[in-house]
Motif scaffolding. Structure first.
Motif, PDB file in Angstrom:
ATOM      1  N   THR A   1       0.817  -1.214   0.000  1.00 42.85           N
ATOM      2  CA  THR A   1       0.000   0.000   0.000  1.00 42.85           C
ATOM      3  C   THR A   1       0.857   1.274   0.000  1.00 42.85           C
ATOM      4  N   THR A   2       0.538   2.188  -0.904  1.00 43.48           N
ATOM      5  CA  THR A   2       1.183   3.493  -1.187  1.00 43.48           C
ATOM      6  C   THR A   2       2.537   3.385  -1.897  1.00 43.48           C
ATOM      7  N   ALA A   3       2.954   2.160  -2.267  1.00 44.96           N
ATOM      8  CA  ALA A   3       4.298   2.027  -2.855  1.00 44.96           C
ATOM      9  C   ALA A   3       4.424   2.706  -4.222  1.00 44.96           C
ATOM     10  N   GLY A   4       3.328   3.251  -4.749  1.00 45.51           N
ATOM     11  CA  GLY A   4       3.399   4.003  -6.005  1.00 45.51           C
ATOM     12  C   GLY A   4       4.030   5.372  -5.842  1.00 45.51           C
ATOM     13  N   LYS A   5       4.289   5.773  -4.601  1.00 48.80           N
ATOM     14  CA  LYS A   5       4.979   7.055  -4.412  1.00 48.80           C
ATOM     15  C   LYS A   5       6.364   6.972  -5.041  1.00 48.80           C
ATOM     16  N   PHE A   6       6.801   8.020  -5.679  1.00 49.05           N
ATOM     17  CA  PHE A   6       8.128   7.989  -6.293  1.00 49.05           C
ATOM     18  C   PHE A   6       8.814   9.336  -6.135  1.00 49.05           C
TER      19      PHE A   6
ATOM     20  N   VAL B   1      -4.507  17.019  -8.659  1.00 50.11           N
ATOM     21  CA  VAL B   1      -3.174  17.448  -9.093  1.00 50.11           C
ATOM     22  C   VAL B   1      -2.292  17.283  -7.860  1.00 50.11           C
ATOM     23  N   ARG B   2      -1.382  16.341  -7.884  1.00 50.91           N
ATOM     24  CA  ARG B   2      -0.447  16.177  -6.771  1.00 50.91           C
ATOM     25  C   ARG B   2       0.908  16.671  -7.253  1.00 50.91           C
ATOM     26  N   ALA B   3       1.716  17.141  -6.326  1.00 50.51           N
ATOM     27  CA  ALA B   3       2.969  17.754  -6.765  1.00 50.51           C
ATOM     28  C   ALA B   3       4.170  17.284  -5.958  1.00 50.51           C
TER      29      ALA B   3
ATOM     30  N   LEU C   1       7.353   4.547   0.070  1.00 48.83           N
ATOM     31  CA  LEU C   1       6.114   4.512   0.852  1.00 48.83           C
ATOM     32  C   LEU C   1       5.777   5.910   1.361  1.00 48.83           C
ATOM     33  N   CYS C   2       4.469   6.145   1.514  1.00 54.82           N
ATOM     34  CA  CYS C   2       4.010   7.450   1.981  1.00 54.82           C
ATOM     35  C   CYS C   2       4.321   7.615   3.474  1.00 54.82           C
ATOM     36  N   LEU C   3       4.591   8.834   3.847  1.00 56.32           N
ATOM     37  CA  LEU C   3       4.872   9.149   5.249  1.00 56.32           C
ATOM     38  C   LEU C   3       3.691   8.766   6.154  1.00 56.32           C
ATOM     39  N   PHE C   4       2.496   8.757   5.574  1.00 54.94           N
ATOM     40  CA  PHE C   4       1.308   8.509   6.393  1.00 54.94           C
ATOM     41  C   PHE C   4       1.047   7.026   6.655  1.00 54.94           C
ATOM     42  N   VAL C   5       1.972   6.163   6.254  1.00 53.64           N
ATOM     43  CA  VAL C   5       1.789   4.749   6.591  1.00 53.64           C
ATOM     44  C   VAL C   5       2.798   4.324   7.655  1.00 53.64           C
TER      45      VAL C   5
ATOM     46  N   GLY D   1     -11.640  11.112   1.328  1.00 52.32           N
ATOM     47  CA  GLY D   1     -11.271   9.699   1.394  1.00 52.32           C
ATOM     48  C   GLY D   1     -10.765   9.148   0.074  1.00 52.32           C
ATOM     49  N   MET D   2     -10.065   9.989  -0.693  1.00 40.90           N
ATOM     50  CA  MET D   2      -9.565   9.535  -2.006  1.00 40.90           C
ATOM     51  C   MET D   2      -8.099   9.107  -1.922  1.00 40.90           C
ATOM     52  N   PRO D   3      -7.737   8.057  -2.652  1.00 45.41           N
ATOM     53  CA  PRO D   3      -6.308   7.691  -2.723  1.00 45.41           C
ATOM     54  C   PRO D   3      -5.627   8.517  -3.816  1.00 45.41           C
ATOM     55  N   CYS D   4      -4.405   8.980  -3.577  1.00 47.17           N
ATOM     56  CA  CYS D   4      -3.720   9.688  -4.667  1.00 47.17           C
ATOM     57  C   CYS D   4      -2.896   8.727  -5.490  1.00 47.17           C
ATOM     58  N   THR D   5      -2.671   7.542  -4.925  1.00 48.86           N
ATOM     59  CA  THR D   5      -1.940   6.532  -5.677  1.00 48.86           C
ATOM     60  C   THR D   5      -2.666   5.203  -5.489  1.00 48.86           C
ATOM     61  N   ARG D   6      -2.643   4.366  -6.518  1.00 47.55           N
ATOM     62  CA  ARG D   6      -3.432   3.138  -6.479  1.00 47.55           C
ATOM     63  C   ARG D   6      -3.039   2.253  -5.288  1.00 47.55           C
ATOM     64  N   GLY D   7      -4.030   1.705  -4.638  1.00 44.07           N
ATOM     65  CA  GLY D   7      -3.750   0.768  -3.556  1.00 44.07           C
ATOM     66  C   GLY D   7      -3.557   1.408  -2.196  1.00 44.07           C
ATOM     67  N   CYS D   8      -3.674   2.738  -2.101  1.00 42.96           N
ATOM     68  CA  CYS D   8      -3.512   3.376  -0.783  1.00 42.96           C
ATOM     69  C   CYS D   8      -4.769   3.138   0.042  1.00 42.96           C
ATOM     70  N   VAL D   9      -4.606   2.578   1.229  1.00 41.94           N
ATOM     71  CA  VAL D   9      -5.771   2.348   2.083  1.00 41.94           C
ATOM     72  C   VAL D   9      -6.023   3.521   3.030  1.00 41.94           C
ATOM     73  N   VAL D  10      -5.060   4.425   3.141  1.00 36.55           N
ATOM     74  CA  VAL D  10      -5.235   5.561   4.052  1.00 36.55           C
ATOM     75  C   VAL D  10      -6.163   6.607   3.431  1.00 36.55           C
ATOM     76  N   ARG D  11      -5.944   6.926   2.181  1.00 34.80           N
ATOM     77  CA  ARG D  11      -6.837   7.775   1.381  1.00 34.80           C
ATOM     78  C   ARG D  11      -7.081   9.146   2.044  1.00 34.80           C
ATOM     79  N   CYS D  12      -6.054   9.945   2.100  1.00 35.88           N
ATOM     80  CA  CYS D  12      -6.188  11.249   2.772  1.00 35.88           C
ATOM     81  C   CYS D  12      -6.497  12.387   1.805  1.00 35.88           C
ATOM     82  N   SER D  13      -6.649  12.092   0.505  1.00 37.11           N
ATOM     83  CA  SER D  13      -6.864  13.179  -0.466  1.00 37.11           C
ATOM     84  C   SER D  13      -8.349  13.511  -0.590  1.00 37.11           C
ATOM     85  N   ASN D  14      -8.616  14.677  -1.155  1.00 38.65           N
ATOM     86  CA  ASN D  14     -10.010  15.083  -1.335  1.00 38.65           C
ATOM     87  C   ASN D  14     -10.152  15.956  -2.577  1.00 38.65           C
TER      88      ASN D  14
END
Ligand code: SF4
Length: 575
Positions: A66-71, A181-183, A481-485, A292-305
């Motif tokens: 989960t969140t490993a799509g972060k790069f 739009v994520r940056a 991985l995202c900081l939020f995991v 509750g939106m994921p910014c990257t596929r497979g994120c279960v935290v989903r902090c985006s809106n």
């Protein structure tokens, strides 16, 4: 992931090579630090021929973790003049990893700047001219490229600010539905991309043949356990409903919320801009609004809106704590609708909303426009995108703007704007801003998470705590991985060992993983030392050492010698 692709932006030549055994162990932020130290002259011009823009998935980038799509994006920063790694979610990172690419390295600069797209697929990597995209806003660029290349590609692009090589320019990505739009916002890497004459990178992984993991079952089971641990965190509901702004009221209570160019730590209208109010407005307005939106596929935290305007149409996707803090209270703007509009303008022009919010705060102190003037602030951001003379000054960030306008209260460390945590009321963040090679960066080791266990106004234990947080951040950024995991690793740090065993077959203890984090920090620090931007030359702004911050009325009083003790602090092998 075992290939490195290098694109010479002057000759157009593309070289593909296999990674060495040593490089195989690098990913994301670690890879960027190693490549920069090895290949980029530390004193080079960040916008010149010798800097490189490196795009690197994390070590787990091609896994379902989960969140490993972060790069990560990396290069010498035009803002800090030191090493910079900036990571982001979206779709493109996982696609790069699926293509087996460990790093995409953009080298040299074109003789004359053109507007070009870099196309990357399993078959080829090539540069094509795209003059029709010149100075297009970010969402329009996404839309044009989406229509041209179809729904399955991953897209990375810069806005006009990046094309004009402004030091606050970011690199934008979008999610699976083009709603966000994520940056990769911090450090001005959008300007480095602009200096290479690359408007966008399009990743097509349709014909990718990702290498199978060493032990798919182990990886799957470890990820399942990890996701369950995240979902059972009592804070998950808050994150999903209120996003990162779930912390707004606490930040205000702690007195660290930047207000009117860092002259106060509490904002009178905080309730109007809190995470709770964001969620209420989304519920009320319905339409395109969503949390509750994921910014990257497979994120279960989903902090985006997606925050809607009063008619229900999307105003901005996503509205986050940092951007609200800097574009809102720091500019004395207490309306979510105005903040959303300002944030969206930053996204479209392609500038870091944190740097821009701080810059506008300084411009307000200089009376370019009054505090609280949202229309004036919008005009300033538009001017950045238009490249007017004033816009070009503002686009260089808070330090240049402060100097030009004769303002001494400049909230920056190592040339980069201080994010949404005033270090006078969260002293651990002051230690991180000064000692991290990243400068004032909220993701480099944020002491907000330890504010309950380490007195945020005290000196004691700040250095130890910052070191622990910086190592954690470096590990997560290397894994992708995202900081939020981070939560589950507190009770089970060996999850990293399971992930790396499952993906690569490596036998590593958590102590070995911790050494990876330390290696990142040491390598980055060495680059900065050679670049002449070590911590001894760039401290906390003087006004923060002298001017008490209401309402806690504390000043930043941790001596440099105390902060430098961080390099000798030994950490126990625990998260
Ligand atoms: S937790 Fe938030 S920022 Fe992190 S990957 Fe998920 S949606 Fe993106």
């Amino acid at each position: 992931m075992n290939s490195i692709i290098r694109v010479n932006t002057r000759s157009g030549k593309v070289e593909k090579s296999q990674v060495s055994a040593e490089e195989m162990r690098w990913g994301g932020r670690l890879l960027i630090s190693k490549f920069l130290l090895r290949e980029v002259p530390p004193t080079c011009d960040p916008l010149g021929r010798f800097n490189k823009l490196i795009i690197a998935p994390g070590l787990l980038g091609d896994t379902p973790v989960t969140t490993a799509g972060k790069f990560s994006f990396g290069g010498k920063s035009p803002l800090t003049h030191g090493v910079k790694e900036s990571d982001v979610g979206g779709e493109a990172g996982a696609k790069i990893a699926r293509l087996g690419i460990k790093a995409l390295v953009l080298e040299d600069t074109p003789e004359t700047l053109k507007t070009r797209i870099l196309m990357v697929s399993a078959k080829e990597t090539r540069l094509t001219d795209a003059p029709e995209l010149k100075h297009k806003m970010v969402s329009e660029t996404f839309q044009i490229l989406r229509e041209r290349f179809g729904p399955s590609v991953g897209i990375i692009c810069i806005g006009p600010a990046g094309e004009m090589m402004m030091a606050s320019a970011c690199i934008a990505v979008t999610d699976a539905h083009d709603a966000l739009v994520r940056a990769a916002a911090r450090g001005g890497l959008g300007a480095v991309m602009g200096s290479k004459g690359i408007k966008a990178v399009v990743i097509d992984d349709l014909e990718a043949k990702p290498s199978p993991p060493f032990d798919a079952k182990l990886l799957q089971e470890a990820n399942k356990e990890f996701a369950q641990m995240l979902l059972s965190d009592p804070k998950i509901g808050n994150r999903q409903r209120f996003g990162t702004s779930a912390i707004m009221m606490v930040a205000n209570e702690l007195g660290l919320l930047p207000t009117r160019n860092f002259s106060a730590g509490q904002f009178e209208k905080v309730e109007e801009i809190s995470g709770e109010t964001i969620a209420e407005k989304i519920d009320e307005r319905k339409g395109e609004g969503k949390y509750g939106m994921p910014c990257t596929r497979g994120c279960v935290v989903r902090c985006s809106n997606v925050f809607p305007d009063p008619s229900g149409k999307k105003a901005v996707g996503t509205l986050q704590y940092e951007n609200i803090a800097l574009l809102g209270p720091n500019c004395d703007i207490g309306s979510l609708d105005e903040i959303a509009a300002l944030n969206n303008l930053c996204n479209q022009v392609g500038v870091d909303a944190i740097e821009t919010g701080a810059t506008i705060g300084v411009a307000m102190e200089a009376k370019v426009i009054p505090f609280g003037d949202a229309e004036g602030a919008k005009d300033l951001i538009r001017q950045i995108g238009q490249g007017t003379y004033l816009g070009r000054i503002l686009g260089q960030g808070v330090v240049v703007t402060g100097k030009v306008l004769g303002i001494r209260r400049i909230p920056a460390v190592k040339g980069q704007a201080i994010p949404g945590y005033d270090p006078r009321a969260l002293k651990g963040n002051g230690v991180t801003y000064v000692t991290s090679a990243m400068g004032a960066d909220h993701t480099a080791g944020n002491a907000f998470e330890t504010a309950k266990s380490v007195n945020p106004l005290g000196i004691e234990n700040q250095v130890e705590s910052s070191k622990k947080l910086q190592v954690r951040a470096a590990i997560l950024d290397t894994m992708g991985l995202c900081l939020f995991v981070r939560t589950p690793f507190g009770s089970k740090p060996e999850l990293f060992s399971l992930f790396l065993k499952g993906r690569y077959g490596w036998d590593l203890t958590y102590a070995d993983v911790q050494k990876i984090g330390l290696d990142v920090l040491e390598t980055e620090r060495e680059f900065n030392r050679r670049a002449g931007v070590s911590e001894e030359f760039y401290g906390i702004p003087e006004f923060m050492r002298e001017e008490p911050l209401p309402p806690k009325n504390s000043v930043y009083d941790i001596p440099l010698e105390e902060m430098q003790r961080i390099w000798s602090v030994k950490l126990p092998a625990s998260w």
